[in-house]
Design a protein around this motif. Structure first.
Motif, PDB file in Angstrom:
ATOM      1  N   ALA A 239       0.683  -1.479   0.241  1.00  0.00           N
ATOM      2  CA  ALA A 239      -0.022   0.044   0.332  1.00  0.00           C
ATOM      3  C   ALA A 239       0.774   0.936  -0.370  1.00  0.00           C
ATOM      4  O   ALA A 239       0.341   2.413  -0.648  1.00  0.00           O
ATOM      5  CB  ALA A 239      -1.415  -0.040   1.680  1.00  0.00           C
ATOM      6  N   ALA A 240       1.931   1.378   1.158  1.00  0.00           N
ATOM      7  CA  ALA A 240       2.530   2.482   0.697  1.00  0.00           C
ATOM      8  C   ALA A 240       3.326   2.657  -0.143  1.00  0.00           C
ATOM      9  O   ALA A 240       3.937   3.591  -0.871  1.00  0.00           O
ATOM     10  CB  ALA A 240       3.986   2.035   2.257  1.00  0.00           C
ATOM     11  N   ALA A 241       3.600   1.469  -0.862  1.00  0.00           N
ATOM     12  CA  ALA A 241       5.016   1.471  -2.080  1.00  0.00           C
ATOM     13  C   ALA A 241       3.977   2.271  -3.489  1.00  0.00           C
ATOM     14  O   ALA A 241       4.707   2.698  -4.184  1.00  0.00           O
ATOM     15  CB  ALA A 241       5.762   0.076  -2.203  1.00  0.00           C
ATOM     16  N   SER A 242       2.498   1.296  -3.181  1.00  0.00           N
ATOM     17  CA  SER A 242       2.008   1.835  -4.381  1.00  0.00           C
ATOM     18  C   SER A 242       1.369   3.563  -4.699  1.00  0.00           C
ATOM     19  O   SER A 242       1.239   4.385  -5.160  1.00  0.00           O
ATOM     20  CB  SER A 242       0.358   0.526  -4.587  1.00  0.00           C
ATOM     21  N   ARG A 243       1.161   3.908  -3.356  1.00  0.00           N
ATOM     22  CA  ARG A 243       1.007   5.441  -3.210  1.00  0.00           C
ATOM     23  C   ARG A 243       2.007   6.256  -3.484  1.00  0.00           C
ATOM     24  O   ARG A 243       2.099   7.756  -4.208  1.00  0.00           O
ATOM     25  CB  ARG A 243       0.574   6.471  -1.824  1.00  0.00           C
ATOM     26  N   MET A 244       3.186   5.933  -3.025  1.00  0.00           N
ATOM     27  CA  MET A 244       4.519   6.418  -3.464  1.00  0.00           C
ATOM     28  C   MET A 244       5.091   7.099  -4.901  1.00  0.00           C
ATOM     29  O   MET A 244       5.088   7.488  -5.552  1.00  0.00           O
ATOM     30  CB  MET A 244       5.777   5.808  -2.863  1.00  0.00           C
ATOM     31  N   VAL A 245       4.256   5.517  -5.842  1.00  0.00           N
ATOM     32  CA  VAL A 245       4.946   5.334  -7.380  1.00  0.00           C
ATOM     33  C   VAL A 245       3.486   6.183  -7.966  1.00  0.00           C
ATOM     34  O   VAL A 245       3.908   7.109  -8.634  1.00  0.00           O
ATOM     35  CB  VAL A 245       4.733   3.717  -7.855  1.00  0.00           C
ATOM     36  N   LEU A 246       2.642   6.142  -7.420  1.00  0.00           N
ATOM     37  CA  LEU A 246       1.591   7.602  -7.853  1.00  0.00           C
ATOM     38  C   LEU A 246       1.685   8.668  -7.485  1.00  0.00           C
ATOM     39  O   LEU A 246       1.024   9.053  -8.976  1.00  0.00           O
ATOM     40  CB  LEU A 246      -0.272   7.074  -6.936  1.00  0.00           C
TER      41      LEU A 246
END
Length: 494
Positions: A311-318
């Motif tokens: 969840a945290a990694a995907s928010r950073m990619v976004l």
């Protein structure tokens, strides 16, 4: 008026807190992190974790203060960008992305480790390769995270909640039996574990590095700044709550484990050599059935940590894609759930491929867990340092209301981070001597991108100014309470 059917509901305080708690994986940390400390300082394990709590508190101060003023899906990407500058923001965001991806790989491997251990405890001898469990877990966390973020938060809360309840039940039994003299070896409650004892103060401070690592990921809830209700109030509270909650649990459970094994030489040796201290204590103090319960909570905790990492990694990619780094498709969110589905599947693919490569190279799940955890920690130390520098710059600039008398707090935090980094780099043996180079190469890649693409920094500066000013202003209008928005006066320059 009712919510629009396609507008995701905002997360509450406890749901944001669940992401940070899930990423730290307290049930997992309580079970495996004490043994190494016991081997270093003997019975002073609870003292080490108490000092570790103080260390993470001064480090977390920067995040706590900055999230009172800014909220953004990029976490330190925005916090450093708004205070130090867009180049520092991109560098911090890129380093944090490396942290979360490394944590995703290590927690998928940990799920395989503990799943096999649990099956063996049940008497299942043919469990198949660990990579199968890791890949199934990878698909599972991606699918769960693709749904409403509240589902992720509630899953984390349930999983870690069950583990914490089991730990507290074990603690009550151990304290009861050691207090009444009915412990297996007549162990007793010994408060001298909160003193160095035979260990030197230098050894105790060195051991706090291992304790500090148990809190790695406490800042994960900052990536939910755009999805949480009243984020300038709830995100700082979630940060503080996650540190204090896990801190109290760590100190309590390390005390319980130390006296549970015994504070004599035999007890300390047994603690230091235990592969899963909580499982061992559960079997000796309660029974085999409870040790199986504890073993299962370790599997669930590893899965929960992978869920939080994804969840945290995907928010950073976004956040990075939204500002022009990467395909624009990665910045899209599901209109019904608000989840960054394409970023989630990309992170899931990276995690899956990385675990397959490690398995193909013949690396065990246990080594994969520790190797990637070390790389992730080295990257996150850089991130924490940027947050500390950012809050000092912001305080000295006078743009906010942070009293200058608080400046020694982040300064002490930076000093402690340098100490932790030094201990993680110097005096290690192979293959741990290679990991600082791997983490350094990832962080330097971020520097190279900044130098080779100066237009990216300008674009980030423009977007961050717009996003932070817009969210601060909108939040102030909608909520009508909390601290005055100060991001409106923040100018991000290239």
């Amino acid at each position: 008026m009712p919510d629009h059917p396609h507008t995701p509901r905002k997360l509450r305080l406890w749901e944001a807190l669940a992401l940070s708690v899930g990423l730290m994986g307290p049930t997992l940390a309580m079970g495996i992190n004490g043994a190494g400390v016991a081997a270093t300082v003997g019975k002073a394990v609870p003292l080490v974790f108490l000092l570790g709590l103080l260390g993470v508190a001064v480090v977390g101060y920067g995040f706590w203060r900055l999230t009172q003023n800014f909220h953004h899906a990029g976490s330190v990407y925005a916090l450093a960008g708004a205070t130090i500058g867009p180049r520092a923001g991109f560098f911090g965001g890129f380093a944090l992305l490396g942290t979360y991806l490394a944590f995703l790989v290590c927690t998928l491997a940990a799920t395989g480790v503990f799943a096999h251990s649990f099956l063996h405890a049940l008497g299942v001898t043919s469990t198949g390769p660990w990579i199968a469990v890791a890949l199934i877990a990878g698909v599972g966390v991606t699918v769960l995270n693709s749904r409403d973020t509240r589902i992720t938060a509630r899953t984390l809360l349930i999983v870690e909640g069950i583990g914490i309840v089991a730990m507290l039940l074990l603690a009550a039994v151990v304290l009861g039996r050691t207090g009444t003299g009915s412990a297996p070896r007549h162990q007793s409650i010994d408060l001298s574990v909160f003193t160095p004892g035979a260990a030197s103060y230098g050894a105790v401070m060195t051991a706090t590095v291992f304790a500090f690592l148990s809190w790695a990921g406490f800042e994960a809830c900052a990536s939910l700044g755009e999805e949480t209700d009243n984020p300038r109030r709830n995100i700082p509270r979630a940060l503080a709550g996650s540190v204090l909650l896990t801190g109290a649990l760590y100190v309590l459970m390390m005390f319980v484990q130390t006296i549970g094994f015994g504070t004599d030489d035999n007890g300390v040796s047994a603690f230091a050599e235990a592969e899963s201290a909580l499982v061992t204590l559960s079997g000796s103090y309660i029974g085999t059935w409870f040790s199986l319960v504890v073993a299962f909570t370790a599997v669930a905790s590893a899965f929960a940590a992978a869920l939080s990492s994804s969840a945290a990694a995907s928010r950073m990619v976004l956040a990075l894609a939204r500002d022009g780094f990467g395909p624009a498709a990665l910045a899209r969110t599901d209109p019904a759930t608000g989840a960054p589905t394409r970023a989630l599947w990309l992170c899931g693919a990276v995690g899956g491929v990385s675990t397959v490569v490690m398995y193909g190279l013949g690396t065990s799940a246990f080594d994969t867990y520790y190797w990637y955890a070390t790389i992730g920690v080295l990257c996150v130390l850089v991130v924490y340092a940027l947050a500390g520098i950012g809050v000092m710059v912001f305080t000295l600039s006078g743009r906010g209301s942070i009293p200058k008398r608080e400046l020694p707090i982040p300064l002490i935090g930076l000093g402690y981070l340098c100490f932790v980094l030094y201990k993680q780099v110097v005096g290690q043996s192979a293959p741990y001597t290679y990991f600082p180079w791997v983490a350094g190469a990832w962080c330097l890649t971020g520097v190279a991108i900044i130098l080779l693409a100066p237009s990216l920094a300008r674009r980030i500066g423009t977007r961050l100014t717009s996003e932070l000013n817009g969210t601060a202003g909108a939040e102030g209008k909608e909520e009508g309470h909390g601290p005055e928005p100060i991001a409106d006066n923040t100018k991000v320059t290239s």
